[in-house]
Design an enzyme around this catalytic site. Structure first.
Site, PDB file in Angstrom:
ATOM      1  CG  ASP A 299      -2.156   0.628   1.181  1.00  0.00           C
ATOM      2  OD1 ASP A 299      -2.199   1.690   0.546  1.00  0.00           O
ATOM      3  OD2 ASP A 299      -3.139   0.116   1.750  1.00  0.00           O
TER       4      ASP A 299
ATOM      5  CD  GLU B  94      -8.645   4.729  -1.068  1.00  0.00           C
ATOM      6  OE1 GLU B  94      -9.473   4.427  -0.205  1.00  0.00           O
ATOM      7  OE2 GLU B  94      -7.675   5.469  -0.823  1.00  0.00           O
TER       8      GLU B  94
ATOM      9  CG  ASP C 270      -4.155   6.020   0.851  1.00  0.00           C
ATOM     10  OD1 ASP C 270      -5.094   5.262   1.117  1.00  0.00           O
ATOM     11  OD2 ASP C 270      -3.971   7.124   1.424  1.00  0.00           O
TER      12      ASP C 270
ATOM     13  CG  HIS D   6      -8.253  -0.251   5.797  1.00  0.00           C
ATOM     14  ND1 HIS D   6      -8.148  -0.497   4.443  1.00  0.00           N
ATOM     15  CD2 HIS D   6      -7.780   1.001   5.986  1.00  0.00           C
ATOM     16  CE1 HIS D   6      -7.628   0.554   3.848  1.00  0.00           C
ATOM     17  NE2 HIS D   6      -7.395   1.478   4.761  1.00  0.00           N
ATOM     18  CG  ASP D   7     -10.627   3.257   4.760  1.00  0.00           C
ATOM     19  OD1 ASP D   7      -9.975   3.312   5.822  1.00  0.00           O
ATOM     20  OD2 ASP D   7     -10.153   3.538   3.647  1.00  0.00           O
TER      21      ASP D   7
HETATM   22  O1  TEU Z   1      -8.888   6.266   2.491  1.00  0.00           O
HETATM   23  C1  TEU Z   1      -9.410   7.254   1.676  1.00  0.00           C
HETATM   24  C2  TEU Z   1     -10.706   7.827   2.067  1.00  0.00           C
HETATM   25  O2  TEU Z   1     -10.953   8.995   1.862  1.00  0.00           O
HETATM   26  C3  TEU Z   1     -11.770   7.018   2.649  1.00  0.00           C
HETATM   27  O3  TEU Z   1     -11.794   5.697   2.492  1.00  0.00           O
HETATM   28  C4  TEU Z   1     -12.065   7.464   4.021  1.00  0.00           C
HETATM   29  O4  TEU Z   1     -11.464   6.689   4.998  1.00  0.00           O
HETATM   30  C5  TEU Z   1     -13.536   7.424   4.173  1.00  0.00           C
HETATM   31  O5  TEU Z   1     -14.094   8.136   3.125  1.00  0.00           O
HETATM   32  C6  TEU Z   1     -13.944   8.065   5.426  1.00  0.00           C
HETATM   33  O6  TEU Z   1     -15.328   8.044   5.494  1.00  0.00           O
HETATM   34  C7  TEU Z   1      -7.539   6.021   2.445  1.00  0.00           C
HETATM   35  C8  TEU Z   1      -7.187   4.903   3.399  1.00  0.00           C
HETATM   36  O7  TEU Z   1      -7.781   3.726   2.960  1.00  0.00           O
HETATM   37  C9  TEU Z   1      -7.595   5.299   4.777  1.00  0.00           C
HETATM   38  O8  TEU Z   1      -7.433   4.279   5.718  1.00  0.00           O
HETATM   39  C10 TEU Z   1      -6.764   6.503   5.157  1.00  0.00           C
HETATM   40  O9  TEU Z   1      -7.201   6.997   6.394  1.00  0.00           O
HETATM   41  C11 TEU Z   1      -6.880   7.603   4.119  1.00  0.00           C
HETATM   42  O10 TEU Z   1      -6.769   7.154   2.780  1.00  0.00           O
HETATM   43  C12 TEU Z   1      -5.754   8.592   4.309  1.00  0.00           C
HETATM   44  O11 TEU Z   1      -4.552   8.021   3.933  1.00  0.00           O
END
Ligand code: TEU
Length: 530
Positions: A95, A241, A190, A315-316
Site C-alpha cells: 500500500d 484508490e 492510496d 479497513h475503511d
Molecule cells: O482512504 C481514503 C478515504 O478517503 C476514505 O476511504 C475514508 O477513509 C472514508 O471516506 C472516510 O469516510 C484512504 C485509506 O484507505 C484510509 O485508511 C486513510 O485513512 C486515508 O486514505 C488517508 O490516507
C-alpha cells in the site's frame, strides 16, 4: 486481461494475528496464516501500510517509506514473508501512501525547521481556502515556525505532498523502485486521484473536493509514475484508490492502453446506506441506487475494456455482513453472507476480499467512544451535536473500526494472548475461523467455493455481463461462447418469486426450484445456467 480472474486477500496487519503478545498483529502472524489464505484460493495478499509511522491514522501517516515499523517485526521478517508467500504462489501487494506523509517524516520536519528545499515538498498558503478535511474540520493547519498554513486533506498530522515539485515525484519513483527490488509484485495507491491540485487554489464549491479530485495533471503524473517504475515489470499489478471519482476519469486511469494503472477502486456502491450522502446517518438502504450503480459502472467499464474491482469491504468500511437489511437469525445471516458473496464476486472484475469477510465477521456494538481508536470516528463523535445514544448507534453502523477489530481465529478469540489494541468483537465464540474450516456449509466454505468456481470458469471471468431489470431482485447474466449463466440475488428479508427457466443449477442458496416459479427465501441467491 487475465487479471480479471484474480482474487486478492486484504490484510490489516495490526488486527490479523499477534505472535509477540503485545496486542498488535505482526508480520510473523501473517506468515503463519499464508497457507490459510492460499487454501481459500487467493492469488495476492494486499498489506495495508507497515512502514515506520506514528500511527495517528494506523500507518497511513508514513514517517519512513523504506522501513518496516518495528511494531510489526523486522526487515528480515518482511523478506521472509515475501519469500514464503511467493513460494506458495501468493504475490505481495504493498500500500503506497503518496498524497501525504506523516508530519513526523523527515521531509516535513526539515520543512518546519526552515529548510526551503523541503518546504517545497508540501503545499503552503498564507490565506487558506475553505476546503474541509476528509476527517472533519478545516484542511489547513498553521505552522508557526513557517508562518504559513499547510494543506492536509486528511488528519492534520498528514500534510499533503506537492506533486507539482519534480523532486517529490522523483523521490516517489525511487521509493516504488525500492519495493519492486525487494520482490513486491503489486501496488495499491492510496487516494491517488487527489494528488493533482488545481492552481491557483480557490475555495470552490462545498468542501472543495472539485479543486483536487481527478485534478488537471493527474493523468500526466500517473503516466510518469508508471514509466519510471512498474512499467519495467509486466507482472506487477496496480490498483488506484479513487476518491469521489467519475466513470470518465476511471476509464482513463485504467483504460485499455494501460499507460497509467491496471485497475481502480471506486466507492459509490458503498454509499447506498448514506442518507443524503451523509456517512453519519443510520438505518438507511437505497436498493435502487445499488442496482443502478452496479449496472452503470459494470457496463461502462466493460465497454471501455477497463479492469474493474469487486469489493464489499476494506479497513475503511463497516462489515458487509451487518450492512443493508438486517438478518433476524443465524440461518438468515448465513444465507445473507452467501448471497453477498455471489452478488459481488460473480460480476466482472478483480475480486478483493478483506480479512474476516470470509467468515462473516460483523460490526461492533459500540457502547462508549472509548471502544474506538479511529481518528475519523473520534472527530465525528466530538463534533456532532446528536445525542450520545444516537452517536453510538451511528458509530456501530458506520465507524471504520467496525472493520478493524481483530480477526476471530477460534472460540477463545485467537488473535492475541493479551489485550488487543482495539476491542475484539464479543461474538468470536460463535463467529470464528476454527468452527468454519471443517463445516462444509459455513460462510468460509462458501467463499472458498465461489473463489475456486470463478477461477476455473472463463464464463465467470471473461463473460459479457448484462443486467436484467427487476424491482426487487438484483439479477445479471454472464455469457461467453454460447454459454449463459444467471445470478439472482435477494437482498430482502422476505420471500420473492421469480419465473426463471434454467438448464442447470450451479449454486442454490435458499431457493425452491420445484414449481413453475423459483421461490427465493429471504436473502437467498441462485447461480444457474440458462
Ligand atoms: O482512504 C481514503 C478515504 O478517503 C476514505 O476511504 C475514508 O477513509 C472514508 O471516506 C472516510 O469516510 C484512504 C485509506 O484507505 C484510509 O485508511 C486513510 O485513512 C486515508 O486514505 C488517508 O490516507
Amino acid at each position: 486481461m487475465k487479471e480479471l480472474g484474480y482474487f486478492v486477500y486484504q490484510i490489516y496487519p495490526k488486527s490479523f494475528l499477534d505472535t509477540t503478545g503485545n496486542g498488535i498483529g505482526d508480520i510473523n502472524g501473517i506468515r503463519k496464516k499464508l497457507r490459510y489464505i492460499k487454501g481459500l484460493g487467493f492469488d495476492y495478499i494486499w498489506l495495508t501500510p507497515m512502514y515506520v509511522s506514528p500511527q495517528k491514522d494506523n500507518g497511513y501517516d508514513v514517517a519512513d517509506y523504506r522501513k518496516i515499523d518495528p511494531l510489526f517485526g523486522t526487515e528480515h521478517d518482511f523478506d521472509m514473508l515475501i519469500k514464503e508467500a511467493t513460494e506458495l504462489g501468493l504475490q505481495v501487494m504493498m500500500d503506497m501512501v503518496f498524497n501525504h506523509t506523516s508530519d513526523q517524516h523527515q521531509w516535513f520536519q526539515k520543512a518546519l525547521s526552515g529548510d526551503q528545499h523541503y518546504q517545497e515538498y508540501y503545499i503552503w498558503s498564507e490565506s487558506p481556502t475553505t476546503w474541509e478535511s476528509k476527517f472533519g474540520g478545516g484542511a489547513w493547519e498553521y505552522a508557526p515556525s513557517v508562518g504559513k498554513y499547510y494543506l492536509h486533506l486528511f488528519d492534520k498530522s498528514q500534510p499533503d505532498l506537492n506533486w507539482e515539485n519534480e523532486n517529490v515525484r522523483k523521490e516517489i519513483y525511487d521509493i516504488v523502485n525500492y519495493w519492486i527490488k525487494r520482490g513486491v509484485k503489486g501496488f495499491r495507491f492510496d487516494v491517488i486521484n487527489l494528488i493533482s491540485k488545481r492552481y491557483p487554489l480557490v475555495n470552490g464549491e462545498g468542501d472543495g473536493r472539485l479543486e483536487y479530485t481527478d485534478g488537471p495533471r493527474i493523468h500526466e503524473f500517473l503516466t510518469d509514475l508508471r514509466t519510471n517504475t512498474f512499467a519495467s515489470d509486466e507482472s506487477i499489478l496496480t490498483v488506484g484508490e479513487m476518491s469521489s471519482t467519475s466513470i470518465t476519469a476511471c476509464c482513463k486511469y485504467a483504460g485499455p492502453k494501460r499507460d497509467e494503472l491496471d485497475s481502480v477502486f471506486h466507492f459509490h456502491h458503498l454509499k447506498v446506506d448514506y442518507l443524503d450522502m451523509n456517512k453519519w446517518s443510520k438505518d438507511h438502504f437505497d436498493f435502487e441506487m445499488l442496482k443502478d450503480l452496479f449496472k452503470t459502472w459494470q457496463l461502462a467499464m466493460q465497454d471501455a475494456e477497463v479492469v474493474d474491482t469487486l469489493f464489499w469491504s476494506n479497513h475503511d468500511q463497516p462489515r458487509i455482513a451487518s450492512r443493508f437489511i438486517a438478518a433476524t437469525n443465524a440461518e438468515e445471516q448465513l444465507r445473507k453472507n452467501k448471497m453477498i458473496a455471489m452478488m459481488m464476486y460473480l460480476m466482472r472484475g478483480i475480486s478483493y476480499i478483506y480479512q474476516g469477510e470470509e467468515i462473516g465477521m460483523e460490526n461492533l456494538k459500540v457502547t462508549s467512544i472509548d471502544d474506538l481508536v479511529d481518528v475519523e470516528s473520534i472527530n465525528y463523535y466530538n463534533a456532532s451535536t446528536d445525542s450520545i445514544a444516537d452517536k453510538l448507534a451511528i458509530l456501530s453502523q458506520k465507524s471504520r473500526d467496525n472493520g478493524r477489530t481483530p480477526m476471530q481465529w477460534n472460540a477463545s478469540g485467537g488473535f492475541s494472548d493479551s489485550t488487543p489494541w482495539l476491542k475484539q468483537n464479543e461474538n468470536f465464540t460463535s463467529i470464528n475461523v476454527d468452527s468454519q474450516l471443517t463445516d462444509t456449509d459455513s460462510t468460509y466454505s462458501f467463499y472458498q467455493q465461489i473463489i475456486n468456481l470463478k477461477k476455473n470458469d472463463n464464463v465467470l471471468i471473461y463473460g459479457k455481463i448484462e443486467f436484467i431489470d427487476d424491482p426487487k431482485l438484483l439479477i445479471y447474466t454472464r455469457t461467453l461462447a454460447g454459454v449463459t449463466y444467471m445470478v439472482i440475488t435477494n437482498v430482502w428479508n422476505e420471500e420473492i418469486a421469480y419465473p426463471a427457466k434454467f438448464k442447470n443449477v450451479i449454486i442454490n442458496n435458499g431457493c425452491e426450484l420445484s414449481g413453475e416459479v423459483i421461490k427465493i427465501l429471504p436473502f437467498g441467491s441462485l447461480l444457474i445456467e440458462v
